[in-house]
Each structure stands twice: as C-alpha cells, then as structure tokens.
Design an enzyme around this catalytic site. Sequence first.
Site, PDB file in Angstrom:
ATOM      1  CD  GLU A 282      -3.119   0.491   2.255  1.00  0.00           C
ATOM      2  OE1 GLU A 282      -4.094  -0.208   1.971  1.00  0.00           O
ATOM      3  OE2 GLU A 282      -2.895   0.910   3.405  1.00  0.00           O
ATOM      4  CD  GLU A 285      -2.419   0.890  -4.561  1.00  0.00           C
ATOM      5  OE1 GLU A 285      -2.349   0.050  -3.635  1.00  0.00           O
ATOM      6  OE2 GLU A 285      -3.478   1.165  -5.149  1.00  0.00           O
ATOM      7  CB  CYS A 308      -6.754  -3.268   5.658  1.00  0.00           C
ATOM      8  SG  CYS A 308      -6.562  -1.725   6.503  1.00  0.00           S
ATOM      9  CB  SER A 328      -4.912   0.989  -1.382  1.00  0.00           C
ATOM     10  OG  SER A 328      -4.058  -0.110  -1.545  1.00  0.00           O
ATOM     11  CE  LYS A 367     -10.319  -8.164   8.377  1.00  0.00           C
ATOM     12  NZ  LYS A 367      -9.538  -7.747   7.213  1.00  0.00           N
ATOM     13  CD  GLU A 370     -11.091  -9.225   3.785  1.00  0.00           C
ATOM     14  OE1 GLU A 370     -10.784  -9.563   4.951  1.00  0.00           O
ATOM     15  OE2 GLU A 370     -10.554  -8.261   3.222  1.00  0.00           O
ATOM     16  CD  GLU A 375     -13.244 -10.347  -4.561  1.00  0.00           C
ATOM     17  OE1 GLU A 375     -14.142 -11.123  -4.906  1.00  0.00           O
ATOM     18  OE2 GLU A 375     -13.460  -9.308  -3.904  1.00  0.00           O
ATOM     19  CB  CYS A 512      -9.664  -3.911  14.324  1.00  0.00           C
ATOM     20  SG  CYS A 512      -9.651  -3.868  12.545  1.00  0.00           S
TER      21      CYS A 512
END
Length: 579
Positions: A282, A285, A308, A328, A367, A370, A375, A512
């Site tokens: 990141e 980037e 994230c 990102s 999560k 996720e 993907e 978090c």
Amino acid sequence: MIKLTIDNKLVEVPEGTTILDAAKQIGVEIPTLCYMHLGDMGIEHKPGGCRICVVEVEGRRNLAPSCNSKCAEGMVVNTHNMRVLNARKTVMELMLSDHPFDCLVCAKSGNCDLQSIAIKLGVRELHYKGEQSTYKVDYSPSIIRDMDKCIMCRRCETMCNDIQTVGALSAVNRGFESVVAPAFEMDLEKSTCTYCGQCVAVCPTGALTEKDHTNQLIRDLADPKKTVVVQTAPAVRAALGEEFGMEPGTLVTGKMVSALRQLGFNSVFDTDFAADLTIMEEGTELLDRLKKHLEGDKDVKLPILTSCCPAWVNFFEHHFPDMKDIPSTARSPQQMFGPIAKNYLAKQMGINREDMIVVSIMPCLAKKYECQRDEFKVDGDPDVNYSISTRELANLIKQANMDFLGLPEDEFDNPMGESTGAGVIFGTTGGVIEAAARTAYEVYTGKTLKTVDFKALRGMEGIRSATVDFDGLPINIGIAHGLGNARKLLEDIRDGKSQYHAIEIMACPGGCIGGGGQPLHHGDSSILKKRAAALYREDEGKAIRKSHENPYIIKLYEEFLGKPCSELSHKLLHTHYFD
Ligand code: HC1
Ligand code: SF4
C-alpha cells in the site's frame, strides 16, 4: 438544578436529566433492555418501548419508563416497590410469551440481557400464552438473523442507521407483525449490509448473532490429514483477556498463542506480519500515486484510501461505486496472509495447498464474508478458509476447559509470526496510516525518522486530520472511523472539497479494537481507549517498529515476491472492487 427523591434518597440533578440517569447517580440500578447509551458516540437510544425500566412516580396514575421520563422538582420516585416489581415481571412474561424457549442451545445463552433480567426478576412461570412469531432464519456469510428472538428494542436500527448510516435495518410492519428487517424483508445478504457487526454487538438477545465457525474449526483440528495454521489479528490480543475477567487493555498475546497451540493448531502465526506486508504494498502504491500527482499526471487519483477493512470495502461498493478506483488495490492483511501461506509457506512445509487450512482469529464479523469473496479463492479453495471472532475463540478456550490466566506466554511461529510495531497498531483507528507514514517517509526521503510516533494521528475523535512533513513535502492525512464519519469524507471527495493525500477508514468505531466480534463494550469508549493504549504499548516494546525493517518481510521479497507491487505481488496481494 432539580431536587427529587429516589428510593428515599435525595438527589440533585441538572434539568432535563432522566430518572434512569438520576438513579444511576446515587447507585440505584434499574434494569433496561431497549435503552442504549453509547458514550462518546453521542448516541442515546431511549425509545421507552420495552417498559422493563418502569418506576413509580408519586401522584401519577401510571408507572413511568425511567429511561425517557425527565426528573421534576420535588418528584418522589420508587424504583423497587412491589407494584413496580410486579409490573416488570408482567412485562417480562409478555415478552417471553412470544419468545422461543431454546436457551439451552441459543448462541447468546449466558450473554443475553433478556435471559439475565428474566433470571434476576425470578420469572419461573409464564401466565400468558399466545401466538408465537415464526420468521424464517436469515443466514448470511457473517450474521444470523433469527427474528423470532427479536424484542423490538431497535438498538440495531439505531446502530445501522445513525452511527453507520448504512440503513440496512429498519422496523417494518405494524403490531404483532412488526419486526426489524432489511427493506421488503429481503435477506441480509441481498441488502446493503456491510457485515460490520455493530448491530450484533448491541443486540440484547439472540436475534442477531455471528455465524459461528467454531464447530467447523473443531472438526478440522481433529482431522490428522489436515495442516491447520492460524493467524491472529492485531486487535484480538488487546481484548481477549476481558472474556476471562481481565481488565480491558490487558495484553494477552503470549497466552493467546499458548492457548492456540494447545488447541492443536500446527502453526500459530500473526496477521501483524501480513499487516507489515500490506504497508509494503500500500505504501508503494501511495508513493507511486503521489509521485505521478506531483509530476502533474491528471489521471492519477488522490487521496488514496486504505482498503484493509472489509466492511468499509462493502460500504463503498454499495454506496460509492463511482469512486471505487480511489481505494488502494492492496488486499487486507487477512487476505495477504492467505496466499502467502498457501503458496510460499505450504511449499516450505512440503504440503499441497488443498491440505492446508488457514484460519483467522478476528475482532470482526465482516472478515467471515471477506474469506468467502470469489476473488480470494483459487479454483474454489479460499485463501483463508474461514475466520472466527474474538468471542468465538474465548468460547472455544472455555469449552476446552483451559485455565487461560494460568497459561504460559508463548511466542508465534516463524516465518509468518514476526511483526513490527507498525503491524500491531493496525488494530486501532489511525494505526494503519501511522504505520504507512513510518515506511513511506523513510522510502520517500531516504532519511531515518527521529521518532516513529506520529502522535497527531492518534485519538478517538470520529474524524481527524493531520499534516505530516515528508522533508519539506506536506502530506495531508485524514482518518475516519465509523461508517457515518467515512461517508462525510467520501462526500467531500465526491464534491471536490477534499484536500487529503491519503485517508484511513475503518468501519467500526475505534477501528478493529471496537469490531463486531470483540467482547461487548456497550459503547463504553473508555474500554476502547484502554484497548488502543495496549496496542501502542506493544508497539513501543517492539525492537523493530517499521514494516520495511521486518527481516521476514525482507526475506519474503528476496525469496518469493521480488519487490513491492511486482507482477507476482499484484497477482497474489492485490484486488479489484465491484459495483
Ligand atoms: Fe483488523 Fe486488519 S487491522 S482489518 O481491524 O488491516 O479485523 O485487528 O486483522 O486484515 O492486520 C480486523 C484488526 C485486522 C486485517 C490487520
Ligand atoms: Fe447494519 Fe452493520 Fe448490522 Fe449490516 S452488520 S445490518 S451494516 S449494523
């Protein structure tokens, strides 16, 4: 100021104070169910709907709900006479008359407000029998909605609409048919729900619970043919101890590792290692976009947004699809850990990808979803098989009868257990961007930071900003936690009003550490601050505090990935977003 008497005690309170708050001031506890006070978030939900907090006010014919009845001069209140007690019992019995009796197997049993108040009120028999609600249970990848257990407190609605501004849940229908649901009573999975889990965190019953993966984990750990490795998120270590009676903010990293090893995981690794990896990708980037922007490249979009937090990703995919080229492309640390484990580590261990099960312990419910995104799978095999929450881990440790407090302090395994302080602070609001600033500053300027503590980026205000000096180049940084706050920053970007180069966004208030899978904190921001302080302490105690200095990350690039944002990195560690 107003003077009144509560249970024969004189109390003086400012005008506008509710009876509930006045009682609290003198240590008188009144049971509540629908009421919710979320400290610093400025949310006080007091619909007065459940009536469990009724009290007697002398001179009034009806009992009053104390959560939304204001104190008046000379008022005489009784919170615990037999008329009050009788009314509360009746209210409870009426609620239970439309509630399933599966307490023995209910996911919320032992942690359910309805159950604990019923016990406290000594409800032993039910005098009211009537129709029972029979809703279809709604299973989503992260959250289970069992509306037969809903008591219409509407706390979830306040959380979803007022704090998160998602609007996935609201009351529908009337009378006995009324229920909190997504629009048209569609399944949560088809709604705009982000799976942030903040509704689950405030639900007082078993109506909203996480999808529990504990039994699947037990089966996998018991299977000798499987190699089961685990990664633990930064925020878990700062809160897990609370489930075992420890003070909020107690760091239990070593005991957690020890417990996981005793549970039978083949290797115990750290998501913080992958957080360091995220910073490499990141951060590269960010610097690349920044450089092109400074060169006048009009096609380059700034600010760059961190990516994230999966609930945040869901949020912008649903609500800001026109802006999906701004975040990102770096995967979250959880999802960077998976492909490195299954492509690099599996080879080192001499096993096939299919024989490795990667589990994550996360403070987050999104999560779980996720892990299941297409993907992040190879031929149907998820890079991270599934995730369990901090609460699920605590339950498993309790099921295994482990003496958590007496466990020794163990160390993570390597190569994916070594992390820097930068990886640790990912778990609190502001931590990801501070970690990125530590690396980006040194890579951009070629100089060593005098201090790695960017204190201007820390704190608990919902939206924060700071300018970091990159040796003469001012970098404007924005931070938002809670999706309502994120929405404000995104609308500014859309309106061309944003002056930021980089923005960190976390869906849950506090980041978090306040995730929907953490021990319940009931909106008490002092608990969140203690958890954050614990992570900053762990960071301070680390020998290495900058991601690019993690020796195992350096080795990973040398042996496997080449360099940050290389072709292989892009294939394994980056992603794309959907409308
Ligand atoms: Fe988080 Fe993250 S910090 S998203 O909050 O970037 O869940 O703790 O694991 O992936 O590292 C969560 C925490 C966590 C990721 C990291
Ligand atoms: Fe709303 Fe979050 Fe609950 Fe989904 S998980 S319904 S977005 S509060």
